[in-house]
Scaffold this active site. Structure first.
Site, PDB file in Angstrom:
ATOM      1  N   HIS A 158       0.885  -1.176   0.000  1.00 46.19           N
ATOM      2  CA  HIS A 158       0.000   0.000   0.000  1.00 46.19           C
ATOM      3  C   HIS A 158       0.917   1.218   0.000  1.00 46.19           C
ATOM      4  O   HIS A 158       2.022   1.157   0.545  1.00 46.19           O
ATOM      5  CB  HIS A 158      -0.823   0.107   1.281  1.00 46.19           C
ATOM      6  CG  HIS A 158      -1.738  -1.042   1.581  1.00 46.19           C
ATOM      7  ND1 HIS A 158      -1.310  -2.173   2.207  1.00 46.19           N
ATOM      8  CD2 HIS A 158      -3.070  -1.188   1.387  1.00 46.19           C
ATOM      9  CE1 HIS A 158      -2.343  -2.987   2.372  1.00 46.19           C
ATOM     10  NE2 HIS A 158      -3.423  -2.423   1.883  1.00 46.19           N
ATOM     11  N   ASP A 204       2.371   1.952   3.316  1.00 41.48           N
ATOM     12  CA  ASP A 204       3.346   0.983   3.857  1.00 41.48           C
ATOM     13  C   ASP A 204       4.751   1.417   3.476  1.00 41.48           C
ATOM     14  O   ASP A 204       5.717   1.087   4.160  1.00 41.48           O
ATOM     15  CB  ASP A 204       3.189  -0.418   3.240  1.00 41.48           C
ATOM     16  CG  ASP A 204       1.790  -0.971   3.349  1.00 41.48           C
ATOM     17  OD1 ASP A 204       1.085  -0.592   4.285  1.00 41.48           O
ATOM     18  OD2 ASP A 204       1.422  -1.785   2.480  1.00 41.48           O
ATOM     19  N   GLU A 225     -10.705  -7.100  -4.349  1.00 39.25           N
ATOM     20  CA  GLU A 225     -10.475  -8.138  -3.338  1.00 39.25           C
ATOM     21  C   GLU A 225     -11.714  -8.210  -2.455  1.00 39.25           C
ATOM     22  O   GLU A 225     -11.913  -7.365  -1.580  1.00 39.25           O
ATOM     23  CB  GLU A 225      -9.230  -7.772  -2.511  1.00 39.25           C
ATOM     24  CG  GLU A 225      -8.894  -8.819  -1.465  1.00 39.25           C
ATOM     25  CD  GLU A 225      -7.646  -8.455  -0.673  1.00 39.25           C
ATOM     26  OE1 GLU A 225      -6.686  -7.925  -1.250  1.00 39.25           O
ATOM     27  OE2 GLU A 225      -7.653  -8.706   0.551  1.00 39.25           O
ATOM     28  N   ASP A 249     -10.749 -11.451  10.569  1.00 44.66           N
ATOM     29  CA  ASP A 249      -9.701 -11.686   9.581  1.00 44.66           C
ATOM     30  C   ASP A 249      -8.374 -11.852  10.336  1.00 44.66           C
ATOM     31  O   ASP A 249      -7.661 -10.890  10.556  1.00 44.66           O
ATOM     32  CB  ASP A 249      -9.668 -10.449   8.674  1.00 44.66           C
ATOM     33  CG  ASP A 249      -8.969 -10.669   7.362  1.00 44.66           C
ATOM     34  OD1 ASP A 249      -8.694 -11.828   7.025  1.00 44.66           O
ATOM     35  OD2 ASP A 249      -8.715  -9.666   6.673  1.00 44.66           O
TER      36      ASP A 249
HETATM   37  C1  XLS Z   1      -7.665  -6.603   4.509  1.00 45.23           C
HETATM   38  C2  XLS Z   1      -7.141  -6.838   3.184  1.00 45.23           C
HETATM   39  C3  XLS Z   1      -5.951  -5.978   2.775  1.00 45.23           C
HETATM   40  C4  XLS Z   1      -5.792  -6.046   1.288  1.00 45.23           C
HETATM   41  C5  XLS Z   1      -5.021  -4.916   0.701  1.00 45.23           C
HETATM   42  O1  XLS Z   1      -8.426  -7.367   5.048  1.00 45.23           O
HETATM   43  O2  XLS Z   1      -6.850  -8.194   3.054  1.00 45.23           O
HETATM   44  O3  XLS Z   1      -4.808  -6.342   3.463  1.00 45.23           O
HETATM   45  O4  XLS Z   1      -5.193  -7.239   0.902  1.00 45.23           O
HETATM   46  O5  XLS Z   1      -5.566  -3.683   0.991  1.00 45.23           O
HETATM   47 NI    NI Z   2      -5.806  -9.116   1.529  1.00 43.14          NI
HETATM   48 NI    NI Z   3      -7.694  -9.553   4.714  1.00 38.25          NI
END
Ligand code: XLS
Ligand code: NI
Ligand code: NI
Length: 440
Positions: A100, A103, A231, A306
């Protein structure tokens, strides 16, 4: 200067090795189904978890020191992370990384300064990429951490915040192209809502699509030829996330004319949060021509969030690799969106996490190839639908040459159909076990 002192380059030593800093199953040059393991499994390091996350949680400070000898929050630290990241990837034999924007550099109060920092750090990263041959898998903009994104980025109620998000996407695309990234990800961070009482869902979704269209137009105009990815994730941080799962994201992309430029980045832990298996979301993506990349991690069956664990579940990895192999592989790669558990705070733990994950996917690959070569699963599925292939009425249905009237007349003659045949689930599960544990 070496950062991970005392940690050697990680080598394959085989299943009997007791060396925690060696691969037991990932043997980069081993050929499976005609291709090297390293080609089947383009692994990537996640900048955020590996180089930034210290184990901070709701109840306590970080446990891991990720300063790498520099003062956090400075550009010297940003560079130290680059040094650490490239040394880590070289020692692991990992050839890709994902990031990101925030990051890579500490975010400044003014976007112009943040962007200048991104230019500086990406110059530095480029030098390291040239030295090592390591490549960028994908980049993304963090549009969820800063308080300004409390109501989302594309889905925000504030036009100024939307414009700021657009500026971040533009810059993150610039850097992705500069680093030769294969893909660009939209994880819908806070693109969702808490209550319908204050939310115009239709408008918010249209605005997310507007942002994505602008990203496609801009990306293509600066020479980005890779895939954009959504995603999917069903919840966390928002109660209702708009990109709930693969099917929802595909519907969204098609509804808004984005399906030619986008594919999906499927994260294991997100699929399971949605109440699916990882392999389910992989299959849904693949049959729709939308399987792009994966975030390789694992959730915890006993926790509802998560947890982003390093994958160790060989059964799931096998089923995932079965889907991926049958889909012809990934155009993206395997990003370890995974982090060490909070009490695993040492440098060795960072390496051991990746060793675990890479070995798990190597096993998944070996066993999925064995399942394909075994052929019993495929043969059963083929046979299960044989009536649509081998009978007159079945052929008519599939070729669209019949209608309700004709089928009703057919049913009248039939009186009642025979039962459709056993699904043989237990026998098939036993086939999987016998392939997994052959030789035991
Ligand atoms: C969070 C997401 C994040 C994405 C990228 O749950 O997995 O890490 O992969 O923004
Ligand atoms: Ni992710
Ligand atoms: Ni995630």
């Amino acid at each position: 200067m070496e950062i991970f002192k005392g940690i050697p380059a990680i080598r394959y030593e085989g299943a009997d090795s007791k060396n925690p800093l060696a691969f037991k199953f990932y043997d980069a040059d081993r050929v499976i189904l005609g291709k090297k393991m390293s080609e089947h499994l383009p692994f990537a390091m996640a900048w955020w978890h590996n180089l930034c996350a210290t184990g901070v949680d709701m109840f306590g400070r970080g446990t891991a020191d990720k300063s790498f000898g520099a003062e956090p929050g400075t550009m010297a630290h940003a560079k130290a992370k680059v040094d650490a990241g490239f040394e880590f990837m070289q020692k692991m034999g990992i050839r890709y990384f994902c990031w990101h924007d925030v990051d890579l550099v500490p975010e400044a109060d003014d976007i112009k300064e943040t962007n200048r920092r991104l230019d500086e750090i990406s110059d530095y990263i480029l030098v390291k990429m040239k030295e090592t041959g390591i490549k960028c898998l994908w980049g993304t903009a963090n549009m969820f951490g800063n308080p300004r994104f409390m109501n989302g980025a594309g889905s925000t109620n504030s036009a100024d915040v939307f414009a700021f998000a657009a500026a971040q996407v533009k810059k993150a695309l610039d850097i992705t192209v500069k680093l030769g990234g294969r893909g660009y990800v939209f994880w819908g961070g806070r693109e969702g809502y808490e209550t319908l009482l204050n939310t115009d869902v239709k408008f918010e979704q249209e605005n997310i699509a507007r942002l994505m269209h602008m990203a496609v137009d801009y990306g293509r105009s600066i020479g980005f030829t890779g895939d954009f990815y959504i995603e999917p994730k069903p919840k966390e941080p928002m109660k209702h996330q708009y990109d709930f799962d693969a099917a929802t994201a595909i519907g969204f992309l098609r509804a808004h004319g984005l399906d030619k430029d986008f594919k999906l980045n499927i994260e294991a832990n997100h699929a399971t949060l949605a109440g699916h298996t990882f392999e389910h979301d992989l299959r849904i993506s693949a049959i729709n021509g939308m399987l792009g990349s994966i975030d390789a991690n694992q959730g915890d069956a006993h926790l509802g969030w998560d947890t982003d664990e390093f994958p160790f579940d060989v059964y799931t990895a096998t089923m995932a690799m079965y889907e991926i192999l049958k889909a012809g592989g990934l155009t993206g790669g395997f990003n370890f969106d995974a982090k060490n558990r909070r009490p695993s705070y040492t440098y060795e733990d960072m390496f051991e996490g990746y060793i675990l994950g890479m070995d798990t996917f190597a096993l998944g690959l070996i066993k999925a190839a064995a399942l394909i070569e075994d052929g019993r699963l495929d043969a059963f599925v083929q046979e299960r639908y044989a009536s649509f292939r081998d009978t007159e009425i079945g052929k008519k249905i599939v070729s669209g040459k019949t209608d309700l009237k004709e089928l009703a007349a057919y049913a009248d003659k039939l009186g009642a159909p025979a039962l459709p045949g056993s699904g043989k689930q237990e026998a098939l599960e036993s086939v999987v076990n016998s392939v997994l544990y052959k030789g035991c």
